[in-house]
Write a protein that holds these residues in place. Structure first.
Motif, short mmCIF file in Angstrom:
data_model
loop_
_atom_site.label_atom_id
_atom_site.label_comp_id
_atom_site.label_asym_id
_atom_site.label_seq_id
_atom_site.Cartn_x
_atom_site.Cartn_y
_atom_site.Cartn_z
N ASP A 1 0.94 -1.51 -0.07
CA ASP A 1 0.06 0.09 -0.15
C ASP A 1 0.80 1.15 0.17
OD1 ASP A 1 1.03 0.43 2.74
OD2 ASP A 1 -1.22 -0.52 3.66
N HIS A 2 -0.14 1.79 -0.06
CA HIS A 2 1.18 3.32 0.16
C HIS A 2 1.86 3.64 1.09
CE1 HIS A 2 -3.21 4.53 -1.17
NE2 HIS A 2 -2.13 5.34 -2.50
N SER A 3 2.30 2.91 2.39
CA SER A 3 3.49 3.00 3.33
C SER A 3 4.57 2.60 2.54
CB SER A 3 2.88 2.68 4.40
OG SER A 3 2.94 0.80 4.37
N ALA A 4 4.42 1.97 1.38
CA ALA A 4 5.99 1.06 0.40
C ALA A 4 6.59 2.52 0.09
CB ALA A 4 5.15 0.51 -0.62
N PHE A 5 5.88 4.02 0.22
CA PHE A 5 7.07 4.52 -0.82
C PHE A 5 7.19 6.21 0.47
CE2 PHE A 5 5.17 3.12 -4.77
CZ PHE A 5 6.36 2.96 -5.67
N GLU A 6 8.26 6.66 0.34
CA GLU A 6 8.65 7.97 1.02
C GLU A 6 8.61 8.74 -0.28
OE1 GLU A 6 8.48 8.58 4.09
OE2 GLU A 6 8.13 7.03 5.19
N MET A 7 8.21 9.65 -0.27
CA MET A 7 9.14 11.36 -0.79
C MET A 7 10.02 11.73 -1.08
SD MET A 7 6.62 11.62 -3.63
CE MET A 7 6.92 12.75 -4.41
N VAL A 8 10.97 11.61 -1.63
CA VAL A 8 12.53 11.72 -1.42
C VAL A 8 12.81 13.13 -2.43
CG1 VAL A 8 13.21 9.34 -0.61
CG2 VAL A 8 13.39 10.34 -2.96
N ARG A 9 13.28 14.29 -2.21
CA ARG A 9 14.50 15.27 -3.13
C ARG A 9 15.72 14.69 -2.87
NH1 ARG A 9 12.31 20.11 -3.99
NH2 ARG A 9 11.33 19.73 -2.29
N ILE A 10 16.07 14.57 -4.43
CA ILE A 10 17.66 15.30 -4.72
C ILE A 10 18.75 15.81 -4.32
CG2 ILE A 10 19.48 14.56 -6.41
CD1 ILE A 10 17.41 12.93 -8.33
N THR A 11 19.47 15.40 -2.63
CA THR A 11 20.16 16.52 -2.53
C THR A 11 21.71 16.57 -2.41
OG1 THR A 11 18.07 17.27 -1.47
CG2 THR A 11 20.83 18.34 -0.39
N LYS A 12 22.59 17.79 -2.86
CA LYS A 12 23.96 17.31 -2.96
C LYS A 12 24.46 15.33 -3.28
CE LYS A 12 24.83 21.15 -0.06
NZ LYS A 12 25.37 21.09 1.61
N GLY A 13 23.23 15.27 -4.12
CA GLY A 13 24.15 14.11 -4.60
C GLY A 13 23.03 13.04 -3.97
N ASP A 14 22.42 12.73 -3.49
CA ASP A 14 21.82 12.29 -2.58
C ASP A 14 20.71 12.28 -2.20
OD1 ASP A 14 21.82 9.81 -0.79
OD2 ASP A 14 23.44 10.31 0.46
N TRP A 15 19.88 10.97 -1.25
CA TRP A 15 18.55 11.14 -1.12
C TRP A 15 18.23 11.90 0.32
CZ3 TRP A 15 16.68 9.26 -5.66
CH2 TRP A 15 17.25 8.65 -6.12
N ALA A 16 17.73 12.88 0.87
CA ALA A 16 16.77 13.27 1.54
C ALA A 16 15.23 13.53 1.35
CB ALA A 16 17.38 14.49 2.24
N ILE A 17 14.92 13.36 2.54
CA ILE A 17 13.17 13.10 2.85
C ILE A 17 12.23 14.48 2.48
CG2 ILE A 17 11.21 12.95 3.69
CD1 ILE A 17 12.93 10.83 6.02
N ALA A 18 12.14 13.74 1.42
CA ALA A 18 11.00 15.27 1.17
C ALA A 18 9.87 16.42 1.95
CB ALA A 18 10.83 15.15 -0.98
#
Length: 380
Positions: A362-379
């Motif tokens: 279900d929806h809990s499978a995903f987190e919205m992430v933002r690419i920040t300085k070449g890495d992942w961060a929670i959006a």
């Protein structure tokens, strides 16, 4: 008397070769992975994960006294080849279950083989069309694309972004995503102001992006798998477009950042599995320890970080192992065990399969992430 002695000798040989845990027999698990070709960034980590987990299970004594034997082939991402190799796995290698194929197109082609031969298959392809409508012998581990679509649209709504330009690839994954995007955007009150396409082998999308730039939407949603999305990301920066860019979960690996370039990918937002950001998850998260173990184990074995795409193979293997342990090792027993999997914690989420749902996420499978300085961060 001679028969008894021969039996004893064979038993001792089995113990010598495999340890006491393997005296009960062997279970063959087939694998179809796009290790080479355009989808190798998806298939290669899947194949490595599969091999790593089979070895781990065998080193720990197998499943209920039975040794696992991995029989896998490289499809090159080619649907015709995938069909031929699936047939070989079933007819010649006598596997009890197939893990894969890697992509949506291959999976759709192999489905008739799995259904006809009555051998369960767990696809690592993303499109909802793989399991909707439900097929008796077919499952998949990536969360359905409509779940990813809804995750993006909910995030956009919170940012008061209402007009959307779509740029989707003309393959099975892109077509399914485009269909879900158009349907759900309408339901949620968004307005699609551009609906552009690109081919899987296209190397420049400036024409489509120039048109989109003139329309000035609130956001661009690109749906595809590399290398296309990486090209689009670079084109957007080259054209000086400042419109927020959303990608699908089809690029949720560091390979995308490498292909696009960290500077071009800066600020791109997408739905991704928790593997990308497990280090910032609370310890109470039921996936946290498993994700850490997978990543560290993969790094140790292959000197590279684990990816979401390798995680799809991890999920499939977990569902297969769980099914064998709880139901048995014949194709029908494995199929039934997968279909009734409940609360199976894995890389992509917590799986709850049913006869009506052969994905189980279900929806809990995903987190919205933002690419920040070449890495992942929670959006945020």
């Amino acid at each position: 008397m001679k028969r008894c002695i021969a039996g004893a000798v064979l038993g001792m040989m089995a113990i010598f070769l495999y340890g006491t845990a393997f005296a009960a027999g062997t279970i063959k698990i087939g694998g179809l992975f796009a290790v080479t070709g355009p989808a190798s960034f998806l298939g290669d980590p899947g194949k490595k994960t599969f091999d790593m987990l089979v070895k781990r299970i065998n080193d720990s004594g197998g499943i209920d006294g039975m040794r696992l034997e991995a029989v896998s082939y490289d499809t090159g991402g080619d649907a015709t080849k995938a069909v031929q190799l699936a047939t070989k796995l079933i007819k010649d290698d006598k596997v009890s279950v197939i893990l894969g194929p890697t992509t949506t197109g291959e999976s759709m082609a192999v489905i008739p083989v799995a259904e006809r031969e009555k051998v369960p298959m767990i696809s690592c392809g993303a499109s909802i069309k793989i399991i909707d409508p439900v097929k008796r012998w077919v499952f998949k581990t990536p969360a359905n694309d409509h779940v990813a679509v809804e995750k993006i649209l909910n995030y956009m709504a919170a940012k008061s972004q209402k007009t959307i330009a779509l740029l989707t690839v003309t393959d099975g994954f892109g077509a399914s995503g485009r269909e879900q995007l158009k349907a759900m955007a309408t339901q949620k009150g968004f307005r699609i102001v551009a609906d552009e396409l690109y081919g899987p082998k296209d190397t420049d999308m400036t024409a489509q992006l120039t048109k989109i730039r003139g329309i000035k939407p609130d956001a661009i949603i690109c749906w595809g798998t590399n290398p296309g999305p990486a090209v689009i990301t670079r084109n957007i920066r080259q054209l000086g477009i400042k419109i927020p860019l959303y990608m699908s979960h089809g690029v949720a690996s560091k390979k995308y950042i490498q292909l696009a370039g960290a500077d071009a990918a800066e600020g791109v937002i997408l739905p991704a599995g928790k593997l990308a950001i497990y280090e910032v998850l609370p310890k109470s998260d039921p996936q946290a320890s498993l994700l850490r173990e997978y990543d560290l184990g993969y790094r140790k074995a292959f000197h590279d970080e684990a990816s979401t795409f390798g995680g799809y193979a991890y999920d499939a293997f977990m569902l297969i192992a769980n099914a064998i342990k709880r139901y048995g090792h014949t194709p029908e027993q494995i199929r039934s065990g997968i279909e009734h999997a409940s609360k199976v914690v894995s890389v992509s989420g917590i799986f709850n399969m049913s006869p009506r749902d052969h994905n189980g996420l279900d929806h809990s499978a995903f987190e919205m992430v933002r690419i920040t300085k070449g890495d992942w961060a929670i959006a945020r």
